[in-house]
Write an enzyme that holds these catalytic residues in place. Structure first.
Site, PDB file in Angstrom:
ATOM      1  N   HIS A 129       0.865  -1.176   0.000  1.00 60.89           N
ATOM      2  CA  HIS A 129       0.000   0.000   0.000  1.00 60.89           C
ATOM      3  C   HIS A 129       0.903   1.228   0.000  1.00 60.89           C
ATOM      4  O   HIS A 129       2.026   1.187   0.494  1.00 60.89           O
ATOM      5  CB  HIS A 129      -0.859  -0.041   1.271  1.00 60.89           C
ATOM      6  CG  HIS A 129      -1.950   0.971   1.336  1.00 60.89           C
ATOM      7  ND1 HIS A 129      -1.714   2.285   1.685  1.00 60.89           N
ATOM      8  CD2 HIS A 129      -3.285   0.869   1.126  1.00 60.89           C
ATOM      9  CE1 HIS A 129      -2.862   2.937   1.684  1.00 60.89           C
ATOM     10  NE2 HIS A 129      -3.826   2.114   1.345  1.00 60.89           N
ATOM     11  N   ASP A 206       2.553  -4.576   8.166  1.00 62.35           N
ATOM     12  CA  ASP A 206       1.305  -3.846   8.005  1.00 62.35           C
ATOM     13  C   ASP A 206       0.185  -4.878   8.109  1.00 62.35           C
ATOM     14  O   ASP A 206      -0.050  -5.663   7.185  1.00 62.35           O
ATOM     15  CB  ASP A 206       1.309  -3.160   6.635  1.00 62.35           C
ATOM     16  CG  ASP A 206      -0.012  -2.487   6.301  1.00 62.35           C
ATOM     17  OD1 ASP A 206      -0.988  -2.678   7.046  1.00 62.35           O
ATOM     18  OD2 ASP A 206      -0.057  -1.789   5.268  1.00 62.35           O
ATOM     19  N   GLN A 209      -4.863  -5.367   6.623  1.00 62.92           N
ATOM     20  CA  GLN A 209      -5.730  -6.286   5.879  1.00 62.92           C
ATOM     21  C   GLN A 209      -5.765  -7.686   6.481  1.00 62.92           C
ATOM     22  O   GLN A 209      -6.690  -8.454   6.211  1.00 62.92           O
ATOM     23  CB  GLN A 209      -5.266  -6.368   4.423  1.00 62.92           C
ATOM     24  CG  GLN A 209      -5.404  -5.081   3.657  1.00 62.92           C
ATOM     25  CD  GLN A 209      -6.837  -4.611   3.511  1.00 62.92           C
ATOM     26  OE1 GLN A 209      -7.761  -5.413   3.406  1.00 62.92           O
ATOM     27  NE2 GLN A 209      -7.036  -3.309   3.523  1.00 62.92           N
ATOM     28  N   LYS A 232     -11.029  -1.457  10.026  1.00 62.91           N
ATOM     29  CA  LYS A 232     -11.024  -2.692   9.230  1.00 62.91           C
ATOM     30  C   LYS A 232     -11.604  -3.859  10.034  1.00 62.91           C
ATOM     31  O   LYS A 232     -11.886  -4.911   9.482  1.00 62.91           O
ATOM     32  CB  LYS A 232      -9.590  -3.059   8.823  1.00 62.91           C
ATOM     33  CG  LYS A 232      -8.770  -1.958   8.186  1.00 62.91           C
ATOM     34  CD  LYS A 232      -9.135  -1.688   6.761  1.00 62.91           C
ATOM     35  CE  LYS A 232      -8.122  -0.741   6.117  1.00 62.91           C
ATOM     36  NZ  LYS A 232      -8.492  -0.348   4.758  1.00 62.91           N
ATOM     37  N   CYS A 370      -4.644   2.263  -3.819  1.00 67.40           N
ATOM     38  CA  CYS A 370      -3.441   2.771  -3.137  1.00 67.40           C
ATOM     39  C   CYS A 370      -2.294   1.764  -3.229  1.00 67.40           C
ATOM     40  O   CYS A 370      -1.496   1.628  -2.307  1.00 67.40           O
ATOM     41  CB  CYS A 370      -3.730   3.122  -1.683  1.00 67.40           C
ATOM     42  SG  CYS A 370      -4.828   4.526  -1.486  1.00 67.40           S
TER      43      CYS A 370
END
Length: 412
Positions: A129, A206, A209, A232, A370
């Protein structure tokens, strides 16, 4: 397991009653919300926590002796402990509240600007991202370090052999997503962390997700930093957490200066507070932190293994149905992936498809998500992305497939 059997064992209709927004219509059609990778919907239980805060104990925290302040402080710190336990951090003060994943990444990048030097190297993956690319580019510009990219293949999987060639004693940091937001790929993070640690490099994952689908155990992974966003995970926007190993958080300088992050202040000298307050300057998103704790409770009550199994069934069902459509091209067919499908139809622009299915009540994401380098790799302007959550249904997928077919007919 058949879709009928899975649907019986997973009480999706009962769960859907917790989400008021799923009852609304869009353009005269029942809402089908397949943009969960961008933000998940919020259940009543989380909304109730927000209303309860503002109705009953809205006050600033850590600073007051009055009862409301103490109650708010207790609730906020209870949420920190919930999040600590969820991710299995060793200590509560290793959980730093942030405004979201991007804030957490920038906090770490800023800290490493005082550690890195010219000639050091940073590795990122090719499927990141933008929020996990731009801060590192800025860091390299400040320090003279070099940014190197771990390549991926046409299936949307990282090429581990190339990673092994790139990593060296010059590598100081490795940053990658646990799960790709554009492709749904679940990366081999455990192996990457072990390899990075063999050359004394730190690793940031990260987890934005991954966190809605995978219950990450930061101690088992042995990761140095892990960042997530509440929205999220059925929580509110504007709040997230950075997990960091205590030894690393102690090394990094504060990201911002202000109230709360200090021990003493004079015009001659300021001393900083200990963890976690060192990184939590100013009045935080108190309600957001408490609501994030409520969202963690909600998802754990359903069960992450149950969520993962059901979402996998949705993914397989939707993938099979989409592949029946002539001209369909799916991007990201990794052996292990979460419930995300990025696709295009030959000769059609993804924006046009997204616009038309919205007219039929279907919410999907279009564009580069993104993750423009991913789109450049596949030589496409973007994709249509359908991302599923545990409150979605097989019937919604059927409506989605029919909408895609109608859009294709209209655009041809």
């Amino acid at each position: 397991m058949s879709q009928q059997t899975q649907a019986k064992t997973f009480e999706v209709e009962k769960i859907r009653k917790d989400f008021p927004i799923l009852n609304r219509e869009v353009n005269g059609y029942p809402l089908v919300y397949f943009d969960n990778a961008a933000t998940a919907q919020t259940p009543k239980q989380v909304m109730d926590a927000i209303v309860d805060y503002y109705s009953n104990y809205n006050a600033n925290i850590h600073r007051g002796v009055h009862s409301l302040s103490q109650e708010a402080t207790d609730k906020y710190e209870e949420a920190r402990i919930k999040i600590q336990k969820h991710f299995n951090a060793e200590k509560a003060h290793e959980i730093i509240f942030t405004s979201g994943t991007t804030h957490g990444i920038n906090l770490v990048a800023n800290g490493f600007s005082s550690i890195l030097k010219e000639g050091d190297e940073i590795l990122v993956s090719a499927m990141e991202h933008h929020s996990n690319i731009v801060p590192w580019q800025m860091l390299c510009e400040k320090t003279g370090a070099k940014l190197k990219v771990i390549p991926m293949d046409l299936k949307g999987e990282l090429i581990y052999a190339e990673f092994e060639k790139l990593i060296s004693s010059k590598t100081k940091l490795v940053f990658l997503n646990h799960v790709s937001n554009a492709l749904g790929t679940v990366n081999p993070v455990k192996s990457i962390i072990e390899k990075a640690h063999s050359v004394d490099a730190a690793v940031l994952l990260d987890g934005a997700q991954a966190a809605p689908h995978i219950k990450a155990d930061v101690q088992e992974l042995d990761v140095d930093f892990y960042v997530v966003s509440a929205h999220k995970m059925c929580g509110p926007t504007g709040v997230g957490v950075l997990y960091g190993k205590e030894e690393w958080l102690e090394k990094l300088p504060p990201y911002q200066g202000g109230g709360e992050m200090i021990a003493t202040v004079s015009f001659e000298k300021t001393t900083y507070a200990g963890l976690p307050h060192k990184f939590e300057a100013g009045t935080p998103n108190i309600c957001g932190g408490i609501a994030f704790g409520a969202a963690i409770d909600y998802m754990n009550e359903i069960g992450f293994s149950e969520i993962a199994a059901y979402e996998h069934e949705l993914l397989e069902y939707a993938t099979a149905k989409l592949k029946e459509i002539e001209g369909m091209k799916i991007y990201g067919e990794a052996a292990e992936k979460t419930a995300v499908i990025s696709f295009n139809i030959e000769g059609l622009h993804p924006y046009d498809i997204g616009t038309l299915v919205d007219k039929m009540g279907i919410a999907v994401r279009t564009g580069h998500h993104c993750a423009q380098p991913v789109m450049d790799f596949f030589k496409i302007p973007g994709t249509v992305r359908a991302s599923f959550s545990f409150y979605n249904t097989f019937h919604e997928i059927d409506l989605f497939i029919e909408a895609i077919k109608k859009a294709k007919m209209m655009l041809k």
